[in-house]
Design a protein around this motif. Structure first.
Motif, PDB file in Angstrom:
ATOM      1  N   MET A 100     -22.627 -30.928   9.735  1.00  0.00           N
ATOM      2  CA  MET A 100     -21.637 -30.822   8.661  1.00  0.00           C
ATOM      3  C   MET A 100     -21.816 -31.974   7.674  1.00  0.00           C
ATOM      4  N   ALA A 101     -21.929 -31.656   6.404  1.00  0.00           N
ATOM      5  CA  ALA A 101     -22.111 -32.690   5.396  1.00  0.00           C
ATOM      6  C   ALA A 101     -20.774 -33.268   4.975  1.00  0.00           C
ATOM      7  N   GLY A 102     -20.808 -34.453   4.426  1.00  0.00           N
ATOM      8  CA  GLY A 102     -19.601 -35.072   3.914  1.00  0.00           C
ATOM      9  C   GLY A 102     -19.860 -35.682   2.561  1.00  0.00           C
ATOM     10  N   LYS A 103     -18.860 -36.419   2.065  1.00  0.00           N
ATOM     11  CA  LYS A 103     -19.065 -37.113   0.812  1.00  0.00           C
ATOM     12  C   LYS A 103     -20.171 -38.146   0.973  1.00  0.00           C
ATOM     13  N   VAL A 104     -20.821 -38.424  -0.126  1.00  0.00           N
ATOM     14  CA  VAL A 104     -21.963 -39.329  -0.095  1.00  0.00           C
ATOM     15  C   VAL A 104     -21.657 -40.569  -0.921  1.00  0.00           C
ATOM     16  N   SER A 105     -21.998 -41.731  -0.389  1.00  0.00           N
ATOM     17  CA  SER A 105     -21.870 -42.986  -1.134  1.00  0.00           C
ATOM     18  C   SER A 105     -23.210 -43.697  -1.097  1.00  0.00           C
ATOM     19  N   THR A 106     -23.321 -44.769  -1.851  1.00  0.00           N
ATOM     20  CA  THR A 106     -24.572 -45.520  -1.880  1.00  0.00           C
ATOM     21  C   THR A 106     -24.318 -46.973  -1.484  1.00  0.00           C
ATOM     22  N   ILE A 107     -25.333 -47.582  -0.892  1.00  0.00           N
ATOM     23  CA  ILE A 107     -25.294 -48.995  -0.538  1.00  0.00           C
ATOM     24  C   ILE A 107     -26.629 -49.620  -0.934  1.00  0.00           C
ATOM     25  N   GLN A 108     -26.634 -50.922  -1.085  1.00  0.00           N
ATOM     26  CA  GLN A 108     -27.857 -51.659  -1.379  1.00  0.00           C
ATOM     27  C   GLN A 108     -28.266 -52.452  -0.149  1.00  0.00           C
ATOM     28  N   ARG A 109     -29.523 -52.312   0.242  1.00  0.00           N
ATOM     29  CA  ARG A 109     -30.058 -53.065   1.369  1.00  0.00           C
ATOM     30  C   ARG A 109     -31.475 -53.515   1.032  1.00  0.00           C
ATOM     31  N   ASP A 127     -24.883 -34.493  -9.422  1.00  0.00           N
ATOM     32  CA  ASP A 127     -24.742 -34.205  -7.997  1.00  0.00           C
ATOM     33  C   ASP A 127     -25.899 -34.860  -7.242  1.00  0.00           C
ATOM     34  N   VAL A 128     -25.794 -34.868  -5.919  1.00  0.00           N
ATOM     35  CA  VAL A 128     -26.823 -35.490  -5.080  1.00  0.00           C
ATOM     36  C   VAL A 128     -27.762 -34.425  -4.534  1.00  0.00           C
ATOM     37  N   ALA A 129     -29.045 -34.664  -4.713  1.00  0.00           N
ATOM     38  CA  ALA A 129     -30.068 -33.837  -4.071  1.00  0.00           C
ATOM     39  C   ALA A 129     -30.446 -34.527  -2.757  1.00  0.00           C
ATOM     40  N   TRP A 130     -30.351 -33.789  -1.643  1.00  0.00           N
ATOM     41  CA  TRP A 130     -30.572 -34.386  -0.317  1.00  0.00           C
ATOM     42  C   TRP A 130     -31.676 -33.622   0.408  1.00  0.00           C
ATOM     43  N   SER A 131     -32.630 -34.374   0.922  1.00  0.00           N
ATOM     44  CA  SER A 131     -33.714 -33.769   1.690  1.00  0.00           C
ATOM     45  C   SER A 131     -33.535 -34.073   3.173  1.00  0.00           C
ATOM     46  N   ASP A 132     -33.232 -33.024   3.962  1.00  0.00           N
ATOM     47  CA  ASP A 132     -33.181 -33.178   5.415  1.00  0.00           C
ATOM     48  C   ASP A 132     -34.585 -33.236   5.988  1.00  0.00           C
ATOM     49  N   THR A 133     -35.521 -32.601   5.314  1.00  0.00           N
ATOM     50  CA  THR A 133     -36.904 -32.530   5.805  1.00  0.00           C
ATOM     51  C   THR A 133     -37.601 -33.876   5.712  1.00  0.00           C
ATOM     52  N   HIS A 134     -37.470 -34.533   4.556  1.00  0.00           N
ATOM     53  CA  HIS A 134     -38.215 -35.773   4.330  1.00  0.00           C
ATOM     54  C   HIS A 134     -37.327 -37.022   4.284  1.00  0.00           C
ATOM     55  N   LYS A 135     -36.026 -36.847   4.485  1.00  0.00           N
ATOM     56  CA  LYS A 135     -35.101 -37.972   4.607  1.00  0.00           C
ATOM     57  C   LYS A 135     -35.069 -38.862   3.355  1.00  0.00           C
ATOM     58  N   TYR A 136     -34.529 -38.315   2.269  1.00  0.00           N
ATOM     59  CA  TYR A 136     -34.277 -39.084   1.060  1.00  0.00           C
ATOM     60  C   TYR A 136     -33.160 -38.378   0.300  1.00  0.00           C
ATOM     61  N   ALA A 137     -32.624 -39.036  -0.713  1.00  0.00           N
ATOM     62  CA  ALA A 137     -31.584 -38.436  -1.551  1.00  0.00           C
ATOM     63  C   ALA A 137     -31.614 -39.107  -2.910  1.00  0.00           C
ATOM     64  N   GLY A 186     -18.197 -33.575  -1.510  1.00  0.00           N
ATOM     65  CA  GLY A 186     -18.900 -33.468  -0.244  1.00  0.00           C
ATOM     66  C   GLY A 186     -19.318 -32.062   0.114  1.00  0.00           C
ATOM     67  N   ASN A 187     -19.083 -31.100  -0.775  1.00  0.00           N
ATOM     68  CA  ASN A 187     -19.525 -29.725  -0.526  1.00  0.00           C
ATOM     69  C   ASN A 187     -21.040 -29.632  -0.654  1.00  0.00           C
ATOM     70  N   SER A 188     -21.649 -28.968   0.295  1.00  0.00           N
ATOM     71  CA  SER A 188     -23.110 -28.861   0.333  1.00  0.00           C
ATOM     72  C   SER A 188     -23.532 -27.404   0.215  1.00  0.00           C
ATOM     73  N   GLU A 189     -24.624 -27.184  -0.517  1.00  0.00           N
ATOM     74  CA  GLU A 189     -25.182 -25.843  -0.630  1.00  0.00           C
ATOM     75  C   GLU A 189     -26.689 -25.952  -0.813  1.00  0.00           C
ATOM     76  N   PRO A 190     -27.434 -24.906  -0.450  1.00  0.00           N
ATOM     77  CA  PRO A 190     -28.893 -24.957  -0.573  1.00  0.00           C
ATOM     78  C   PRO A 190     -29.320 -25.199  -2.025  1.00  0.00           C
ATOM     79  N   MET A 191     -30.422 -25.898  -2.182  1.00  0.00           N
ATOM     80  CA  MET A 191     -30.962 -26.125  -3.515  1.00  0.00           C
ATOM     81  C   MET A 191     -31.312 -24.785  -4.154  1.00  0.00           C
ATOM     82  N   PRO A 192     -30.795 -24.505  -5.345  1.00  0.00           N
ATOM     83  CA  PRO A 192     -31.134 -23.241  -6.001  1.00  0.00           C
ATOM     84  C   PRO A 192     -32.576 -23.247  -6.479  1.00  0.00           C
ATOM     85  N   HIS A 193     -33.060 -22.094  -6.842  1.00  0.00           N
ATOM     86  CA  HIS A 193     -34.413 -22.011  -7.384  1.00  0.00           C
ATOM     87  C   HIS A 193     -34.478 -22.747  -8.716  1.00  0.00           C
ATOM     88  N   ILE A 194     -35.480 -23.567  -8.872  1.00  0.00           N
ATOM     89  CA  ILE A 194     -35.670 -24.320 -10.113  1.00  0.00           C
ATOM     90  C   ILE A 194     -37.011 -23.922 -10.720  1.00  0.00           C
TER      91      ILE A 194
END
Length: 271
Positions: A1-10, A135-145, A196-204
């Protein structure tokens, strides 16, 4: 289940964090930052030299009483410029989003007014339809956003609607690595909105950059295909190497010496 996304600096890099899963992934721009940029050395040197020449008397006055202070002033020239440009770019991006969402802005701050005028001209000439913005583009496959500027529907020469992932650029020029950035967004697995609503990336269908300055604007296509994306994926592996794997490549020494005493591997294992 996805949630809201925030950013941090490390460690100088941006990471996106899912509030529900607590998964942390690097940002697209931080991954693209793995590209070597040897030109930055010469650019920083040029900015320092220009600061010295343009402020010669002031630098001499500071140096007469505080040599280290004068050195700090000069070596910080490129950082001051970058901070100034980043501030203008951030304010311009905020204004562009408001305008493309239909908000009426009669006039802007004098520094931003030329950008407002040129963006309105772009809207009038291209007539884009906004699909998504910021909006945020999130990759579960390659682990980036990463947060993209806009997903637009525009019409090609035949009047056929085309879905275009779009980036606003307000700097002096546009550079090839923007193609890596756009491919990362477009080939991500899903979109996450501000709630925090998530949906598949549409065709681009394509990617484009609106390069907009105080003087002019250009809306130009950017190469968007699997090959470009594969180079981004390589940089994602390089990011992992730089931030994680490289920290753990050395083990305990087989032997060490110093001070006239050598410790061999056999002695170490016997302890």
């Amino acid at each position: 289940m996805a949630g809201k996304v925030s950013t941090i600096q490390r460690g100088g890099s941006r990471f996106y964090v899912d509030h529900v899963t607590q998964e942390k992934v690097p940002g697209v721009t931080s991954v693209v930052g793995m590209l070597p940029k040897p030109f930055l050395t010469f650019w920083a040197a040029k900015m320092t030299a220009e600061a010295a020449v343009d402020n010669l008397r002031a630098v001499e006055s500071i140096a007469a009483n505080d040599r280290d202070g004068a050195v700090d002033y000069l070596k910080g020239a490129h950082r001051r410029y970058t901070k100034l440009r980043a501030g203008i770019g951030s304010d311009a991006h905020d204004m562009f989003e408001r305008l493309i969402r239909g908000e009426y802005i009669r006039r802007a701050h004098p520094d931003l007014e030329p950008y407002r005028v040129n963006f309105l001209e772009f809207l009038d000439a291209v007539q884009p339809e906004l699909i998504r913005a910021e909006d945020v583009a999130w990759s579960d496959t390659h682990k980036y956003a990463g947060s993209f500027d806009a997903l637009l529907s525009i019409k090609d020469e035949d009047g056929t609607p085309v879905t275009v992932i779009t980036d606003w650029k307000t700097g002096k020029g546009t550079y090839a690595d923007v193609a890596l950035q756009m491919a990362a967004y477009g080939f991500a697995d899903r979109l996450i909105d501000a709630e925090g609503n998530s949906e598949p990336m549409p065709h681009i269908d394509a990617a484009a950059v609106l390069h907009i300055t105080a003087d002019q604007w250009t809306f130009k296509p950017v190469r968007f295909d699997e090959e470009v994306f594969s180079h981004f994926v390589t940089l994602r592996k390089t990011f992992e190497w730089d931030r994680e794997v490289s920290k753990n490549v050395f083990g305990k020494p087989f032997a060490s010496g110093g001070g006239g005493k050598i410790v061999t591997g056999t002695q170490r294992r016997a302890r």
